[in-house]
Design a protein around this motif. Structure first.
Motif, PDB file in Angstrom:
ATOM      1  N   VAL A 172     -48.087  14.223  56.983  1.00 16.39           N
ATOM      2  CA  VAL A 172     -47.877  15.648  56.900  1.00 16.39           C
ATOM      3  C   VAL A 172     -48.014  16.138  58.488  1.00 16.39           C
ATOM      4  CG1 VAL A 172     -48.223  17.842  56.204  1.00 16.39           C
ATOM      5  CG2 VAL A 172     -48.020  15.811  54.592  1.00 16.39           C
ATOM      6  N   SER A 173     -49.367  15.890  58.874  1.00 19.90           N
ATOM      7  CA  SER A 173     -49.325  16.470  60.396  1.00 19.90           C
ATOM      8  C   SER A 173     -48.548  15.811  61.237  1.00 19.90           C
ATOM      9  CB  SER A 173     -51.055  15.919  60.589  1.00 19.90           C
ATOM     10  OG  SER A 173     -51.346  16.270  62.088  1.00 19.90           O
ATOM     11  N   SER A 174     -48.195  14.599  61.170  1.00 20.25           N
ATOM     12  CA  SER A 174     -47.077  13.951  62.280  1.00 20.25           C
ATOM     13  C   SER A 174     -45.759  14.723  61.904  1.00 20.25           C
ATOM     14  CB  SER A 174     -46.910  12.476  62.101  1.00 20.25           C
ATOM     15  OG  SER A 174     -45.997  11.956  62.878  1.00 20.25           O
ATOM     16  N   VAL A 175     -45.320  14.922  60.609  1.00 18.27           N
ATOM     17  CA  VAL A 175     -44.418  15.630  60.493  1.00 18.27           C
ATOM     18  C   VAL A 175     -44.240  17.062  61.029  1.00 18.27           C
ATOM     19  CG1 VAL A 175     -42.709  16.502  58.694  1.00 18.27           C
ATOM     20  CG2 VAL A 175     -43.467  14.170  58.626  1.00 18.27           C
ATOM     21  N   SER A 176     -45.166  17.932  60.976  1.00 17.81           N
ATOM     22  CA  SER A 176     -45.384  19.261  61.440  1.00 17.81           C
ATOM     23  C   SER A 176     -45.254  19.290  62.918  1.00 17.81           C
ATOM     24  CB  SER A 176     -46.794  19.780  60.934  1.00 17.81           C
ATOM     25  OG  SER A 176     -46.945  21.100  61.496  1.00 17.81           O
ATOM     26  N   THR A 177     -45.708  18.438  63.528  1.00 16.18           N
ATOM     27  CA  THR A 177     -45.804  18.239  65.090  1.00 16.18           C
ATOM     28  C   THR A 177     -44.304  17.859  65.487  1.00 16.18           C
ATOM     29  OG1 THR A 177     -48.249  17.213  65.291  1.00 16.18           O
ATOM     30  CG2 THR A 177     -46.791  17.006  67.152  1.00 16.18           C
ATOM     31  N   ASN A 178     -43.503  16.855  64.648  1.00 12.71           N
ATOM     32  CA  ASN A 178     -42.322  16.845  65.018  1.00 12.71           C
ATOM     33  C   ASN A 178     -41.429  17.874  64.953  1.00 12.71           C
ATOM     34  OD1 ASN A 178     -42.844  13.985  65.746  1.00 12.71           O
ATOM     35  ND2 ASN A 178     -42.563  13.178  63.682  1.00 12.71           N
ATOM     36  N   GLU A 179     -41.796  18.725  63.780  1.00 16.45           N
ATOM     37  CA  GLU A 179     -40.956  19.996  63.362  1.00 16.45           C
ATOM     38  C   GLU A 179     -41.050  21.047  64.410  1.00 16.45           C
ATOM     39  OE1 GLU A 179     -38.537  20.423  61.089  1.00 16.45           O
ATOM     40  OE2 GLU A 179     -38.917  18.624  60.500  1.00 16.45           O
ATOM     41  N   GLU A 180     -42.355  21.202  64.787  1.00 17.17           N
ATOM     42  CA  GLU A 180     -42.724  22.162  65.702  1.00 17.17           C
ATOM     43  C   GLU A 180     -41.953  21.852  67.153  1.00 17.17           C
ATOM     44  OE1 GLU A 180     -46.503  24.115  68.218  1.00 17.17           O
ATOM     45  OE2 GLU A 180     -46.806  22.516  66.587  1.00 17.17           O
ATOM     46  N   SER A 181     -42.117  20.378  67.524  1.00 17.58           N
ATOM     47  CA  SER A 181     -41.309  20.163  68.543  1.00 17.58           C
ATOM     48  C   SER A 181     -39.727  20.230  68.709  1.00 17.58           C
ATOM     49  CB  SER A 181     -41.420  18.361  69.195  1.00 17.58           C
ATOM     50  OG  SER A 181     -43.036  18.226  69.436  1.00 17.58           O
ATOM     51  N   SER A 182     -39.327  20.161  67.518  1.00 18.73           N
ATOM     52  CA  SER A 182     -37.796  20.258  67.482  1.00 18.73           C
ATOM     53  C   SER A 182     -37.373  21.716  67.423  1.00 18.73           C
ATOM     54  CB  SER A 182     -37.072  19.650  66.001  1.00 18.73           C
ATOM     55  OG  SER A 182     -35.924  20.056  65.566  1.00 18.73           O
ATOM     56  N   GLY A 183     -38.368  22.497  66.826  1.00 16.57           N
ATOM     57  CA  GLY A 183     -38.084  23.954  67.095  1.00 16.57           C
ATOM     58  C   GLY A 183     -38.259  24.740  68.313  1.00 16.57           C
TER      59      GLY A 183
END
Length: 320
Positions: A172-183
């Motif tokens: 979940v932490s990795s996905v959250s970081t990827n989502e933040e980078s995508s945003g």
């Protein structure tokens, strides 16, 4: 309007007007048309809850994390099943024939043992009652079974489940970081990328150093970069290295440099390697600049010495 909204609106119209009209025409009261299955279709209204995902991005992050952690969760569940079955066979063989009612209800059969280990060993529902039943039995086999039950408790409840929680948190932490980078990438594309394309006079999807500096000094672009916590000082330093090799660099590389220059981003091997490359370039540049200055000063001194006007290094010592 999304496709899901069109489907929901169409279904509401069908359910409100067309289906009742068809039932009346076909005289459904006589049993000609089974209407009970149509009630299940009303559950399609639950798809309206999907709209909440747009309002709460954290829900999408959790769902994406659960999807990516499916393999790890499946492996953990398989390990729990294997542990449960193995220890169930062992405990049933040890205390399955005990006359004590409490022990027989818990471990009399293999399926009873698996159920007991699942509830009391893995989920820790009534762990104390199970251990007390084995202890009060009195036989040496029950004492051995109690020790085996404790071992299963340590393996299943305290090891495998905690490992599963750790894996889920990491995913979940990795996905959250990827989502933040995508945003952040989307935000940069809406603002900074637009400015870069405006300054791209030759329309070759590449920018020069002058064009990049013009965008970096733009108030709107600087405000977006600061809002995204992008280190602009680092970009100003690195762009000198990039443009020392080529006159123009692709806009895609500029956008990737901005995304990877966030202050709150943890260091990766790629970033450390890029930092080492920048350090080598800076040292080489400084060394070349220093050597060039020394050579120029030495040439000037030789010219003055050849003309007989060489300055004296020490007033007490005559010049050459």
């Amino acid at each position: 309007v999304s496709r899901a909204t069109h489907v929901l609106c169409t279904w509401v119209a069908l359910e409100t007007w067309l289906i009742p009209l068809g039932i009346v025409i076909a005289d459904a009261d006589r049993g000609l048309i089974p209407t009970a299955p149509l009630r299940i279709i009303r559950l399609l209204r639950l798809f309206r809850l999907l709209r909440l995902m747009r309002l709460v991005p954290e829900l999408m992050t959790m769902l994406d994390g659960m999807k990516k952690a499916t393999r790890a969760v499946a492996s953990s569940l398989l390990m729990l099943i294997l542990l449960d079955f193995s220890f169930s066979v062992l405990l049933s063989a040890l205390v399955g024939d005990e006359e004590a009612d409490g022990v027989y209800r818990l471990f009399g059969k293999v399926y009873l043992s698996m159920w007991t280990l699942l509830l009391d060993g893995t989920l820790m529902d009534s762990t104390g009652s199970t251990m007390m039943a084995l202890r009060m039995c009195g036989s040496e086999w029950c004492i051995l079974a109690l020790m085996i039950f404790v071992v299963y408790l340590l393996l299943a409840a305290l090891t495998v489940l905690n490992l599963l929680i750790g894996v889920l948190c990491e995913v979940v932490s990795s996905v959250s970081t990827n989502e933040e980078s995508s945003g952040i990438r989307d935000m940069l594309q809406e603002t900074v990328l637009t400015e870069l394309l405006k300054h791209d006079d030759d329309c070759n999807m590449a920018v020069s150093q002058k064009e990049l500096l013009a965008v970096m000094h733009d108030p709107t672009s600087r405000g977006v970069l600061e809002a995204c916590e992008i280190d602009t000082d680092h970009i100003f330093e690195v762009q000198e290295m990039l443009f020392s090799q080529d006159e123009e660099i692709p806009i895609e590389i500029v956008m990737e440099l901005m995304v990877s220059s966030r202050r709150n981003l943890p260091a990766t091997f790629r970033q450390v390697n890029e930092l080492l490359a920048f350090t080598r370039w800076a040292v080489e540049k400084h060394t070349k600049d220093t050597a060039r200055v020394i050579c120029q000063q030495f040439e000037q001194y030789l010219a003055l010495w050849a003309a007989g006007n060489a300055p004296q290094l020490n007033p007490g010592v005559p010049s050459l």
